[in-house]
Scaffold this active site. Structure first.
Site, PDB file in Angstrom:
ATOM      1  NE  ARG A 104      42.857  22.755  55.948  1.00  0.00           N
ATOM      2  CZ  ARG A 104      44.074  23.305  55.861  1.00  0.00           C
ATOM      3  NH1 ARG A 104      44.470  23.886  54.759  1.00  0.00           N
ATOM      4  NH2 ARG A 104      44.897  23.279  56.895  1.00  0.00           N
ATOM      5  CG  HIS A 131      44.778  25.060  61.885  1.00  0.00           C
ATOM      6  ND1 HIS A 131      44.656  23.700  61.627  1.00  0.00           N
ATOM      7  CD2 HIS A 131      45.712  25.518  60.985  1.00  0.00           C
ATOM      8  CE1 HIS A 131      45.467  23.362  60.651  1.00  0.00           C
ATOM      9  NE2 HIS A 131      46.112  24.433  60.243  1.00  0.00           N
ATOM     10  CD  GLN A 134      50.337  24.885  62.108  1.00  0.00           C
ATOM     11  OE1 GLN A 134      50.044  24.484  60.995  1.00  0.00           O
ATOM     12  NE2 GLN A 134      51.595  24.850  62.556  1.00  0.00           N
ATOM     13  CG  ASP A 220      47.519  32.667  60.019  1.00  0.00           C
ATOM     14  OD1 ASP A 220      48.159  32.392  58.987  1.00  0.00           O
ATOM     15  OD2 ASP A 220      46.421  32.122  60.297  1.00  0.00           O
ATOM     16  CB  CYS A 260      50.164  28.035  60.862  1.00  0.00           C
ATOM     17  SG  CYS A 260      49.076  29.143  59.928  1.00  0.00           S
ATOM     18  NE  ARG A 288      49.540  20.466  61.256  1.00  0.00           N
ATOM     19  CZ  ARG A 288      48.767  20.973  60.291  1.00  0.00           C
ATOM     20  NH1 ARG A 288      49.090  22.091  59.704  1.00  0.00           N
ATOM     21  NH2 ARG A 288      47.638  20.368  59.960  1.00  0.00           N
TER      22      ARG A 288
HETATM   23  N1  NVA Z   1      44.327  31.248  59.045  1.00  0.00           N
HETATM   24  C1  NVA Z   1      44.722  30.561  57.822  1.00  0.00           C
HETATM   25  C2  NVA Z   1      45.518  29.337  58.179  1.00  0.00           C
HETATM   26  C3  NVA Z   1      45.982  28.539  56.997  1.00  0.00           C
HETATM   27  C4  NVA Z   1      46.720  27.290  57.387  1.00  0.00           C
HETATM   28  C5  NVA Z   1      43.501  30.207  57.022  1.00  0.00           C
HETATM   29  O1  NVA Z   1      42.504  29.788  57.620  1.00  0.00           O
HETATM   30  O2  NVA Z   1      43.532  30.360  55.808  1.00  0.00           O
HETATM   31  N1   CP Z   2      49.487  25.288  58.178  1.00  0.00           N
HETATM   32  C1   CP Z   2      48.643  24.612  57.387  1.00  0.00           C
HETATM   33  O1   CP Z   2      47.616  24.075  57.839  1.00  0.00           O
HETATM   34  O2   CP Z   2      49.018  24.532  56.087  1.00  0.00           O
HETATM   35  P1   CP Z   2      48.172  23.984  54.864  1.00  0.00           P
HETATM   36  O3   CP Z   2      47.078  24.966  54.597  1.00  0.00           O
HETATM   37  O4   CP Z   2      49.158  23.894  53.738  1.00  0.00           O
HETATM   38  O5   CP Z   2      47.594  22.639  55.210  1.00  0.00           O
END
Ligand code: NVA
Ligand code: CP
Length: 308
Positions: A104, A131, A134, A220, A260, A288
């Site tokens: 990540r 992502h 997800q 989101d 998500c 997930r």
């Molecule tokens: N769009 C959000 C998703 C978090 C799971 C981010 O990238 O922070």
């Molecule tokens: N939805 C998701 O990826 O959550 P986290 O940021 O908690 O991993």
């Protein structure tokens, strides 16, 4: 076995997703029945986190454990990656010691560079652009509740972020349509995300028009990780893009709501909607675990006999 990575949704074809969903159903059932299933005994997953996480870390770590393997959490804050070790060197070393890597991070290019230098499968656990894990869970969840997503219409309300980009890639593979409604200046970049078929999405300036008659409404956070400096400006720019009960009522009466998580109630969605009867966000989060177990099994073992 040919080395495969899961870096963006378009990396897999429809047959592979159908297979993964079949395996997910089997794996989920085994888990619910406390049936031990350890196909990944002695296998190790390294998880590299450059951003925070609850769901992604937990689902990969618990998932690997439940499949008989183990997972190691690496944060860029306390590895040499945080002190400037080239990602190529890190990939060469880490992939000699473990069987699979999940990353990540910020720029998608980093996971691509890692994968190019890796001896083992690499999974994108979220980048600024995508992502895919997800959306794997989201589509599985949709199918669990409503059956095939083929030909359905979903509304994406809010930021054209990593989630939105991945929904758009998925629409081409699963043959559904996405109504995208973002504030001016936050539009999608279809070339950047490699969309080939423009018939799978439609842009709406008005979010109310975007949700009218759709099968699924999803949104989101207004400010994704890495964009925190823009938070105050975004609160102003996105003020008309809250999925509230009035907006949700324009969708089909049996439309689902997805997010998500984590959520900011009162910003991108009202508490009434996310905590209401059309919301499936807790199943979406749980899935997930099950979908990623199927994904890890596939990346390490290929297609297994589903009847065993
Ligand atoms: N769009 C959000 C998703 C978090 C799971 C981010 O990238 O922070
Ligand atoms: N939805 C998701 O990826 O959550 P986290 O940021 O908690 O991993």
């Amino acid at each position: 076995m040919q080395l495969k990575h899961f870096l963006q949704f378009s990396d897999f074809n429809r047959d592979e997703y159908e297979y993964l969903f079949e395996r997910t159903r089997w794996i989920k059932q085994a888990f619910k029945n406390y049936r031990q299933y350890w196909p990944l005994t002695d296998r190790t997953l390294a998880m590299i986190f450059d951003k925070n996480s609850t769901r992604t870390r937990l689902s990969f770590e618990a998932g690997m454990h439940q499949l008989g393997g183990s997972a190691i959490y690496l944060s860029t804050r306390d590895t040499q990656l945080g002190r400037g070790e080239p990602v190529e060197d890190a990939a060469r070393v880490i992939s000699r010691m473990v069987d699979m890597v999940m990353i990540r991070t910020y720029q998608h290019e980093v996971v691509v560079r890692f994968a190019k230098n890796s001896r083992v499968p690499v999974i994108n656990g979220l980048t600024d652009e995508y992502h895919p894990c997800q959306i794997l869970s989201d589509i599985f969840t949709y199918i669990e509740f409503r059956g095939s997503i083929d030909g359905k219409v979903i509304a994406w309300i809010g930021d054209a972020n990593n989630m939105c980009n991945t929904w758009l890639q998925a629409a081409e593979i699963f043959n559904f349509k996405v109504h995208v409604s973002t504030p001016a200046g936050y539009n999608i970049n279809s070339d950047r995300i490699g969309l080939e078929d423009k018939s799978h999405y439609e842009i709406f300036a008005d979010p109310h028009k975007a949700v009218t008659g759709v099968d699924l409404v999803t949104t989101d956070v207004w400010t994704s990780m890495g964009f925190e400096a823009e938070t105050e400006q975004r609160k102003k720019d996105f003020a008309d893009f809250c999925v509230d009960a009035e907006m949700m009522a324009l969708a089909k009466s049996d439309a689902l709501f997805m997010h998500c998580l984590p959520v900011h109630r009162g910003e991108e969605v009202s508490a009434e909607v996310i905590d209401g009867p059309q919301s499936v966000v807790w199943d979406e989060a749980e899935n997930r675990l099950h979908t990623q177990k199927a994904l890890m099994e596939y990346l390490l073992l290929g297609k297994v006999d589903v009847n065993k």
